[in-house]
Design an enzyme around this catalytic site. Structure first.
Site, PDB file in Angstrom:
ATOM      1  N   SER A  21      55.870  37.992  33.377  1.00  0.00           N
ATOM      2  CA  SER A  21      57.010  37.950  34.296  1.00  0.00           C
ATOM      3  C   SER A  21      57.149  36.553  34.908  1.00  0.00           C
ATOM      4  O   SER A  21      57.309  35.583  34.178  1.00  0.00           O
ATOM      5  CB  SER A  21      56.850  39.040  35.367  1.00  0.00           C
ATOM      6  OG  SER A  21      58.029  39.202  36.115  1.00  0.00           O
ATOM      7  N   HIS A  59      60.370  46.513  31.908  1.00  0.00           N
ATOM      8  CA  HIS A  59      59.755  45.295  32.426  1.00  0.00           C
ATOM      9  C   HIS A  59      58.254  45.504  32.568  1.00  0.00           C
ATOM     10  O   HIS A  59      57.789  46.278  33.395  1.00  0.00           O
ATOM     11  CB  HIS A  59      60.370  44.946  33.791  1.00  0.00           C
ATOM     12  CG  HIS A  59      59.937  43.608  34.314  1.00  0.00           C
ATOM     13  ND1 HIS A  59      60.365  42.418  33.766  1.00  0.00           N
ATOM     14  CD2 HIS A  59      59.097  43.269  35.328  1.00  0.00           C
ATOM     15  CE1 HIS A  59      59.836  41.406  34.431  1.00  0.00           C
ATOM     16  NE2 HIS A  59      59.057  41.902  35.379  1.00  0.00           N
ATOM     17  N   ASP A 109      65.318  45.470  29.526  1.00  0.00           N
ATOM     18  CA  ASP A 109      64.650  45.061  30.764  1.00  0.00           C
ATOM     19  C   ASP A 109      65.691  44.695  31.823  1.00  0.00           C
ATOM     20  O   ASP A 109      66.442  43.734  31.666  1.00  0.00           O
ATOM     21  CB  ASP A 109      63.744  43.852  30.470  1.00  0.00           C
ATOM     22  CG  ASP A 109      62.914  43.420  31.666  1.00  0.00           C
ATOM     23  OD1 ASP A 109      63.128  43.937  32.783  1.00  0.00           O
ATOM     24  OD2 ASP A 109      62.036  42.553  31.482  1.00  0.00           O
TER      25      ASP A 109
END
EC number: 3.1.1.32
Length: 406
Positions: A215, A370, A341
């Site tokens: 991320s 995600h 996502d």
């Protein structure tokens, strides 16, 4: 897939486990059988798919097919939880947290601050008993993540199986250490990461050195690689669920349902992390205004962009977006994203840019959310993301030299 065989197997199962007396006849059995077959057909035809592999060069694509075959295999999301938000929300709760014993190290920065590193030295490695040449994996967690995140613990567990050493880069002020200067972190400023990479490489200059970012950690890693090009001690890198365009990420997360499920919670996490060190910021930032932020964008406008000297939030978001620097990446990088996502919309994934850089490979799954990528009936022990990580780092450590010969 032979659907007639599937129907026959389901029928035999239901005959032994479901009472035919449902509704007083065989109607219930027929309904259950029909629904099961229909759902199986839908799942196999529309949900379970092979990922899209996008590379800028035939040699990297061939290398991955030979040594990291998971990127070309069908990904079967958990049959009862394949939707993006479900995968994203469920992963932290359903996946296990392997036990890892860390050795903490605090290193100084040029501005007088300190960075907390959590080492897993893997002294019991049977494949690499010489610590000086034991492969080292630098791990970068997400926005407010630390070395305690389940996805980090799984990466360390997999690295342990391979005989590797790991070190987790905790961003300033999030892992319980004192903040010595009025500065935190952001994915556009790579100075702390450069400090950590130089430090780790100086300790083990003869060891293969790789990095993996998740991320925001992946955004930071890509921004670093895009700035420095091939002049890095890293041999290769992998990123997972990166937000490629910060504007698009913010816009998606501000949609009502996404704001309710993700944005507001993450905003409170950011506020909590800086409020612990409130006394360090009061001279340069209106902390009362920061604590009233209702979204990540508002927090970044009131805190992050001010902290790092940007004139506007747009200036910061432009500089933070790794899609701008992908063309300059100078080492092999594999980037796993799911096109569903909500943190990183599919239209913002830089497919065309990736095609222009022979060092870059995008692996795009249809589902996964995600940092989700759950698979199997009860996805507690491993995810598709874990398998991609393990195969890729092993491929680069053991066969990376082949890329330079292609």
């Amino acid at each position: 897939m032979d659907l007639r065989m599937l129907s026959r197997e389901l029928s035999l199962y239901l005959e032994h486990h479901v009472r035919v007396g449902f509704f007083g006849s065989g109607v219930g059995l027929s309904l259950i059988l029909g629904f099961s077959v229909a759902y199986a057909c839908y799942y196999l035809s529309s949900i379970a798919k092979k990922p899209q592999l996008v590379t800028g060069g035939e040699s990297f694509s061939r290398f991955l097919q030979d040594h990291c075959p998971v990127v070309t295999e069908t990904y079967y999301p958990t049959v009862w939880c394949w939707e993006s938000r479900g995968q994203t929300l469920l992963r932290p709760f359903i996946t296990s947290k392997p036990s890892v014993q860390y050795r903490n190290e605090l290193i100084k920065t040029a501005d007088g601050g300190q960075i907390s590193l959590d080492w897993f030295d893997n002294y019991n490695s049977k494949c690499y008993m010489d610590a000086t040449t034991r492969p080292t994996i630098l791990l970068l967690p997400g926005l407010t993540g630390t070395s305690k995140e389940s996805y980090i613990l799984h990466m360390i567990h997999l690295s342990e199986e391979l005989g590797y050493r790991c070190v987790v880069f905790n961003n300033r002020g999030v892992a319980g250490e004192n903040l010595l200067t009025p500065r935190t972190y952001c994915c556009a400023n790579t100075e702390d990461l450069e400090t950590v990479i130089h430090h780790v490489h100086s300790l083990y200059p003869s060891a293969p050195f790789l990095a993996a970012g998740v991320s925001m950690g992946g955004m930071l890693l890509l921004n670093y690689l895009g700035k420095i090009g091939p002049k890095t001690p890293l041999k290769a890198a992998a990123t997972f669920s990166v937000g490629w365009n910060t504007f698009a990420c913010s816009e998606s997360l501000e949609k009502p349902l996404n704001w309710l499920l993700f944005n507001y919670y993450l905003t409170t996490c950011l506020q909590s992390s800086v409020n612990k060190h409130r006394h360090m910021f009061v001279k340069q930032i209106d902390m009362d205004h920061v604590m009233k932020a209702k979204s990540i964008r508002e927090f970044d406008k009131r805190f992050t962009s001010v902290m790092f000297g940007y004139q506007t939030i747009d200036d910061y978001y432009t500089d933070a977006s790794p899609n701008r620097r992908l063309k300059s990446v100078g080492i092999p990088v594999l980037c796993l994203n799911s096109v569903d996502d909500v943190f990183s919309p599919s239209h913002a994934i830089p497919v065309e840019t990736a095609k222009q850089n022979p060092n870059v490979a995008l692996v795009l799954t249809s589902y996964g959310g995600h940092i989700g990528f759950l698979e199997g009936i009860w996805p507690r022990q491993s995810t598709y993301m874990d398998r991609v990580f393990k195969q890729f780092v092993q491929a680069m450590v053991e066969h990376g030299h082949e890329l330079s010969n292609m």
